[in-house]
Write a protein that holds these residues in place. Structure first.
Motif, PDB file in Angstrom:
ATOM      1  N   SER A 180      -6.248  -9.277  -4.060  1.00 21.38           N
ATOM      2  CA  SER A 180      -5.071  -9.199  -3.524  1.00 21.38           C
ATOM      3  C   SER A 180      -5.247  -9.234  -1.763  1.00 21.38           C
ATOM      4  O   SER A 180      -6.066  -8.443  -2.177  1.00 21.38           O
ATOM      5  CB  SER A 180      -3.670  -8.576  -3.969  1.00 21.38           C
ATOM      6  N   VAL A 181      -4.196  -9.356  -0.839  1.00 24.89           N
ATOM      7  CA  VAL A 181      -3.789  -8.884   0.102  1.00 24.89           C
ATOM      8  C   VAL A 181      -2.868  -7.884   0.467  1.00 24.89           C
ATOM      9  O   VAL A 181      -3.715  -7.172   1.079  1.00 24.89           O
ATOM     10  CB  VAL A 181      -3.032 -10.404   0.541  1.00 24.89           C
ATOM     11  N   ASN A 182      -2.269  -7.763  -0.372  1.00 26.19           N
ATOM     12  CA  ASN A 182      -1.927  -6.390  -0.837  1.00 26.19           C
ATOM     13  C   ASN A 182      -2.121  -5.849  -1.330  1.00 26.19           C
ATOM     14  O   ASN A 182      -1.765  -6.251  -2.445  1.00 26.19           O
ATOM     15  CB  ASN A 182      -0.375  -6.223   0.147  1.00 26.19           C
ATOM     16  N   SER A 183      -1.789  -4.184  -1.675  1.00 29.66           N
ATOM     17  CA  SER A 183      -1.819  -3.664  -2.866  1.00 29.66           C
ATOM     18  C   SER A 183      -0.728  -4.082  -3.931  1.00 29.66           C
ATOM     19  O   SER A 183       0.846  -3.909  -3.824  1.00 29.66           O
ATOM     20  CB  SER A 183      -2.343  -2.107  -2.931  1.00 29.66           C
ATOM     21  N   ALA A 184      -1.142  -4.673  -5.420  1.00 33.50           N
ATOM     22  CA  ALA A 184      -0.100  -4.347  -6.264  1.00 33.50           C
ATOM     23  C   ALA A 184       1.063  -3.572  -6.373  1.00 33.50           C
ATOM     24  O   ALA A 184       1.946  -4.320  -7.312  1.00 33.50           O
ATOM     25  CB  ALA A 184      -1.063  -5.011  -7.699  1.00 33.50           C
ATOM     26  N   ALA A 185       0.269  -2.082  -6.710  1.00 35.16           N
ATOM     27  CA  ALA A 185       1.493  -1.127  -6.514  1.00 35.16           C
ATOM     28  C   ALA A 185       2.215  -0.940  -5.278  1.00 35.16           C
ATOM     29  O   ALA A 185       3.506  -0.015  -5.669  1.00 35.16           O
ATOM     30  CB  ALA A 185       1.038  -0.300  -6.512  1.00 35.16           C
ATOM     31  N   LEU A 227       5.884  -6.017  -1.142  1.00 29.68           N
ATOM     32  CA  LEU A 227       6.586  -6.224   0.309  1.00 29.68           C
ATOM     33  C   LEU A 227       7.698  -5.929  -0.213  1.00 29.68           C
ATOM     34  O   LEU A 227       8.434  -5.385   0.603  1.00 29.68           O
ATOM     35  CB  LEU A 227       6.127  -7.590   0.541  1.00 29.68           C
ATOM     36  N   ASP A 228       8.854  -6.352  -1.102  1.00 31.40           N
ATOM     37  CA  ASP A 228       9.088  -5.954  -1.405  1.00 31.40           C
ATOM     38  C   ASP A 228      10.215  -4.361  -1.406  1.00 31.40           C
ATOM     39  O   ASP A 228      11.079  -4.177  -1.483  1.00 31.40           O
ATOM     40  CB  ASP A 228      10.548  -6.887  -2.233  1.00 31.40           C
ATOM     41  N   SER A 229       8.566  -3.783  -1.181  1.00 27.39           N
ATOM     42  CA  SER A 229       8.978  -1.766  -1.649  1.00 27.39           C
ATOM     43  C   SER A 229       8.643  -1.276   0.264  1.00 27.39           C
ATOM     44  O   SER A 229       8.864  -0.056   0.012  1.00 27.39           O
ATOM     45  CB  SER A 229       8.159  -1.710  -2.968  1.00 27.39           C
ATOM     46  N   LEU A 230       8.309  -2.269   1.001  1.00 26.65           N
ATOM     47  CA  LEU A 230       7.463  -1.477   1.782  1.00 26.65           C
ATOM     48  C   LEU A 230       8.991  -1.338   2.876  1.00 26.65           C
ATOM     49  O   LEU A 230       9.571  -2.567   3.303  1.00 26.65           O
ATOM     50  CB  LEU A 230       6.770  -2.491   2.615  1.00 26.65           C
ATOM     51  N   SER A 231       8.735  -0.709   4.053  1.00 26.55           N
ATOM     52  CA  SER A 231       9.028  -0.299   5.204  1.00 26.55           C
ATOM     53  C   SER A 231       9.629  -1.712   6.080  1.00 26.55           C
ATOM     54  O   SER A 231       8.293  -2.566   6.163  1.00 26.55           O
ATOM     55  CB  SER A 231       9.528   0.677   6.311  1.00 26.55           C
ATOM     56  N   ALA A 278       8.368  -2.141   8.925  1.00 29.03           N
ATOM     57  CA  ALA A 278       7.130  -1.995  10.224  1.00 29.03           C
ATOM     58  C   ALA A 278       5.827  -2.210   9.226  1.00 29.03           C
ATOM     59  O   ALA A 278       5.324  -3.236   9.609  1.00 29.03           O
ATOM     60  CB  ALA A 278       7.269  -0.675  10.433  1.00 29.03           C
ATOM     61  N   LEU A 279       6.076  -1.906   7.989  1.00 33.63           N
ATOM     62  CA  LEU A 279       4.817  -1.803   7.629  1.00 33.63           C
ATOM     63  C   LEU A 279       4.676  -3.451   6.950  1.00 33.63           C
ATOM     64  O   LEU A 279       3.943  -3.856   6.279  1.00 33.63           O
ATOM     65  CB  LEU A 279       4.978  -1.097   5.991  1.00 33.63           C
ATOM     66  N   LEU A 280       6.107  -4.237   6.441  1.00 36.22           N
ATOM     67  CA  LEU A 280       6.330  -5.405   5.578  1.00 36.22           C
ATOM     68  C   LEU A 280       5.520  -6.627   7.279  1.00 36.22           C
ATOM     69  O   LEU A 280       4.930  -7.656   6.623  1.00 36.22           O
ATOM     70  CB  LEU A 280       7.881  -6.017   5.072  1.00 36.22           C
ATOM     71  N   GLU A 281       5.941  -6.137   8.211  1.00 33.22           N
ATOM     72  CA  GLU A 281       5.493  -7.093   9.195  1.00 33.22           C
ATOM     73  C   GLU A 281       3.592  -6.500   9.497  1.00 33.22           C
ATOM     74  O   GLU A 281       3.525  -7.826   9.893  1.00 33.22           O
ATOM     75  CB  GLU A 281       6.145  -6.367  11.218  1.00 33.22           C
ATOM     76  N   ALA A 282       3.646  -6.028   9.285  1.00 33.28           N
ATOM     77  CA  ALA A 282       2.260  -5.702   9.079  1.00 33.28           C
ATOM     78  C   ALA A 282       1.186  -5.794   8.357  1.00 33.28           C
ATOM     79  O   ALA A 282       0.423  -6.949   8.423  1.00 33.28           O
ATOM     80  CB  ALA A 282       2.120  -3.929   9.961  1.00 33.28           C
ATOM     81  N   GLU A 283       2.137  -5.884   6.990  1.00 30.79           N
ATOM     82  CA  GLU A 283       1.411  -6.998   6.009  1.00 30.79           C
ATOM     83  C   GLU A 283       0.876  -8.614   6.709  1.00 30.79           C
ATOM     84  O   GLU A 283       0.594  -9.379   5.772  1.00 30.79           O
ATOM     85  CB  GLU A 283       1.983  -6.105   4.885  1.00 30.79           C
TER      86      GLU A 283
END
Length: 246
Positions: free
Chosen positions: A213-218, A221-225, A227-232
């Protein structure tokens, strides 16, 4: 706003050039595959065994530009292609086979807000002609939507899966989109990019869990701030661009 330019007569079966804000973006003809910037193809020779620009039959290229006929003295060399090292204007008849080149986005309609955020980040690549994406918002009223989906799946080079509980619970996605995409990945080199947008049982689905996966399942996206969401999203777009340019 787009406009249609009809040719006086067909050029190897193509009779319509689509222009958007003055730029030539698409070449169409009845029963012919649509030619657009960003489309990847194999070349064929003409009746003389010749391909313009020193290209060879069977060579893989990307369409980078289109132009109106009768420009610069050439009536039918209206498709510009590149192999990454050189450019040449060729005839539409030199396009032998359309290869996988599209980005297919699979998502649950319950997660449409995440689709919209992704599309916002993809806009620069779309405008530059680097990326041709497909999702079901492009299905036109009155069209045969199953045929549209099947055609898009057959042209998919990169599949972005916006994974959530609603995605995994959708029988339509699993049977009509996911199955052919996984088959394309196993047999024809398509790349699967799972994006975990909310906590779900992604890792318990063997056919999906085999793909990184592109991001961690743990950390969906809906758990990120913000700023971190935009980075993902930026990382995802960068990964897509890298695959398309490979």
């Amino acid at each position: 706003m787009s406009e249609q330019l009809k040719f006086e007569g067909p050029i190897f079966g193509y009779d319509t050039l689509i222009k958007d804000e003055g730029n030539c973006v698409s070449l169409r003809g009845k029963g012919k595959p649509e030619l657009r910037r960003g489309v990847k193809a194999k070349l064929s020779d003409d009746s003389r065994g010749y391909v313009s620009g020193g290209f060879h039959p069977g060579e893989k290229v990307t369409i980078v530009e289109l132009r109106e006929p009768h420009q610069q003295g050439n009536s039918d060399h209206i498709v510009c292609v590149s192999n990454g090292e050189k450019l040449a204007w060729i005839k539409p008849s030199n396009i032998d086979q359309i290869l996988r080149h599209q980005v297919f986005i699979s998502y649950s309609h319950k997660d449409k807000n995440w689709l919209e955020r992704l599309l916002f980040h993809l806009q620069p690549l779309e405008k530059s002609g680097t990326l041709i994406r497909w999702d079901d918002t492009l299905i036109r009223s009155g069209s045969k939507w199953r045929d549209d989906i099947e055609k898009a799946l057959n042209l998919t080079q990169v599949a972005v899966l916006l994974i959530s509980p609603a995605f995994l619970a959708s029988n339509f996605i699993v049977n009509n989109e996911l199955a052919p995409l996984l088959n394309a990945a196993n047999e024809d080199g398509a790349v699967i990019l799972p994006v975990i947008i909310s906590h779900c049982s992604f890792e318990q689905v063997p056919s999906l869990a085999e793909f990184q996966s592109v991001n961690s399942a743990a950390e969906p996206l809906d758990s990120l701030s913000e700023a971190l969401l935009e980075a993902e999203f930026a990382n995802l777009v960068s990964a897509i661009e890298s695959i398309l340019r490979d």
